[in-house]
Design a protein around this motif. Structure first.
Motif, PDB file in Angstrom:
ATOM      1  N   UNK A  17       0.802  -1.298  -0.063  1.00 31.56           N
ATOM      2  CA  UNK A  17       0.085   0.122  -0.230  1.00 31.56           C
ATOM      3  C   UNK A  17       0.872   1.239   0.025  1.00 31.56           C
ATOM      4  N   UNK A  18       1.871   1.387   0.892  1.00 34.81           N
ATOM      5  CA  UNK A  18       2.767   2.431   0.919  1.00 34.81           C
ATOM      6  C   UNK A  18       3.398   2.665  -0.509  1.00 34.81           C
ATOM      7  N   UNK A  19       4.089   1.591  -1.201  1.00 38.67           N
ATOM      8  CA  UNK A  19       4.762   1.848  -2.303  1.00 38.67           C
ATOM      9  C   UNK A  19       3.644   2.084  -3.448  1.00 38.67           C
ATOM     10  N   UNK A  20       2.347   1.624  -3.427  1.00 36.90           N
ATOM     11  CA  UNK A  20       1.470   2.204  -4.664  1.00 36.90           C
ATOM     12  C   UNK A  20       1.096   3.628  -4.261  1.00 36.90           C
ATOM     13  N   UNK A  21       1.526   3.894  -3.298  1.00 36.33           N
ATOM     14  CA  UNK A  21       0.984   5.487  -2.979  1.00 36.33           C
ATOM     15  C   UNK A  21       2.026   6.358  -3.222  1.00 36.33           C
ATOM     16  N   UNK A  22       3.370   5.621  -3.483  1.00 36.97           N
ATOM     17  CA  UNK A  22       4.519   6.574  -3.655  1.00 36.97           C
ATOM     18  C   UNK A  22       5.022   6.614  -5.164  1.00 36.97           C
ATOM     19  N   UNK A  23       4.722   5.509  -5.933  1.00 42.83           N
ATOM     20  CA  UNK A  23       5.334   5.420  -7.192  1.00 42.83           C
ATOM     21  C   UNK A  23       3.832   4.921  -8.158  1.00 42.83           C
ATOM     22  N   UNK A  24       4.179   5.460  -9.410  1.00 42.56           N
ATOM     23  CA  UNK A  24       3.392   5.078 -10.442  1.00 42.56           C
ATOM     24  C   UNK A  24       4.039   4.394 -11.661  1.00 42.56           C
TER      25      UNK A  24
END
Length: 82
Positions: A17-24
């Motif tokens: 979840x954290x990674x998905x919020x940080x990168x595209x």
């Protein structure tokens, strides 16, 4: 350039979840893997080509050939945005 460090207590679901919020998809990232006893902290650089269940796909590579499981990621640095 922005950096995200995954808290050590985060499970795979929270890390994802954290990674998905940080990168595209399309971002160029540098990933430092979580430290494991007796190993160096490898660094991987690549373009995010998929945000898949269980792992972050880099450069269109499958998990066994260069992509990284969320629970193995210590730090993600976004070098370039899409």
């Amino acid at each position: 350039m922005t950096e995200l460090t995954i808290p050590p207590e985060a499970d795979q679901k929270r890390a994802a979840k954290l990674i998905q919020e940080h990168v595209d998809v399309g971002d160029t990232v540098e990933i430092r893997e979580a430290e494991r006893t007796g190993s160096d902290s490898p660094t991987i650089t690549g373009e995010v080509t998929g945000i898949d269940p269980g792992y972050l796909e880099l450069d269109g590579q499958p998990l066994t050939e260069g992509s990284v499981r969320y629970d193995e990621i210590h730090t993600v640095t976004r070098l370039e945005s899409s």
